[in-house]
Motif scaffolding. Sequence first.
Motif, PDB file in Angstrom:
ATOM      1  N   PHE A  63       5.515   7.308  -2.561  1.00  0.00           N
ATOM      2  CA  PHE A  63       5.959   5.799  -2.792  1.00  0.00           C
ATOM      3  C   PHE A  63       4.797   4.856  -2.371  1.00  0.00           C
ATOM      4  N   LEU A  64       4.638   5.045  -0.791  1.00  0.00           N
ATOM      5  CA  LEU A  64       3.615   3.934  -0.343  1.00  0.00           C
ATOM      6  C   LEU A  64       2.360   3.965  -1.183  1.00  0.00           C
ATOM      7  N   ILE A  65       1.659   5.075  -0.939  1.00  0.00           N
ATOM      8  CA  ILE A  65       0.189   4.985  -1.446  1.00  0.00           C
ATOM      9  C   ILE A  65       0.076   5.047  -2.870  1.00  0.00           C
ATOM     10  N   GLY A  66       1.183   5.433  -3.599  1.00  0.00           N
ATOM     11  CA  GLY A  66       1.021   5.182  -5.220  1.00  0.00           C
ATOM     12  C   GLY A  66       1.535   3.823  -5.642  1.00  0.00           C
ATOM     13  N   ALA A  67       1.731   2.973  -4.681  1.00  0.00           N
ATOM     14  CA  ALA A  67       2.209   1.397  -5.023  1.00  0.00           C
ATOM     15  C   ALA A  67       1.374   0.759  -5.801  1.00  0.00           C
ATOM     16  N   GLY A  68      -0.028   0.784  -5.373  1.00  0.00           N
ATOM     17  CA  GLY A  68      -1.032  -0.057  -5.885  1.00  0.00           C
ATOM     18  C   GLY A  68      -1.204   0.754  -7.216  1.00  0.00           C
ATOM     19  N   TYR A  69      -1.093   2.192  -7.350  1.00  0.00           N
ATOM     20  CA  TYR A  69      -1.380   2.625  -8.817  1.00  0.00           C
ATOM     21  C   TYR A  69      -0.285   2.016  -9.735  1.00  0.00           C
ATOM     22  N   THR A  70       0.885   2.032  -9.368  1.00  0.00           N
ATOM     23  CA  THR A  70       2.132   1.680  -9.983  1.00  0.00           C
ATOM     24  C   THR A  70       1.795   0.316 -10.559  1.00  0.00           C
ATOM     25  N   LEU A  71       1.242  -0.675  -9.605  1.00  0.00           N
ATOM     26  CA  LEU A  71       1.018  -2.153  -9.893  1.00  0.00           C
ATOM     27  C   LEU A  71       0.100  -2.126 -11.067  1.00  0.00           C
TER      28      LEU A  71
END
Length: 177
Positions: A63-71
Amino acid sequence: MLNWLKVFSGVIDRFNEAVGRMVSWVSLLLVLVVFVDVVMRYLFKTSFVFTQELEWHLFAFIFLIGAGYTLLHDGHVRVDIIYQRLGVKGRAWINFLGVIFFLIPGCYLVISTSWHFVSNSFSMLEGSPDPGGIPFRFIVKGTMTVGYVLLLLQGLSMGVHALLQILGAETVEEEKA
């Protein structure tokens, strides 16, 4: 100057793309850990604290490390009736203002307040308080600050893309390329 902004945002985009691909493998690991936990509970009537903690550690990491990728891939929840009806420049203005007034201050707030929390956890090599738990709780706490730094960087890239679209120096197709 505009070329430098394009290079800057391109580097961030590629970096978060690579991070997202790595996180996808952690998602597979999480599925396997949950599967093992369910099999152990329902077939063998046993469960381990380590396995249960590993599940939420992996989820927090994803959830945390993937947030930038999701954005980067515009995967965050967006409930905006007006945004859908706007043209490219209107959407770019909303994205640009949203980055400046909401994303940057929000990320700064989390990064600045979590820094001491995370550094204290690392300094004492904090582990689970539960017997049989994961001895490396400080690592998952560190993902809080790192994740928001990645989100902030991707927000800066998003702001740059929006600014370039406002100025007419980039199209939506160029941004996605």
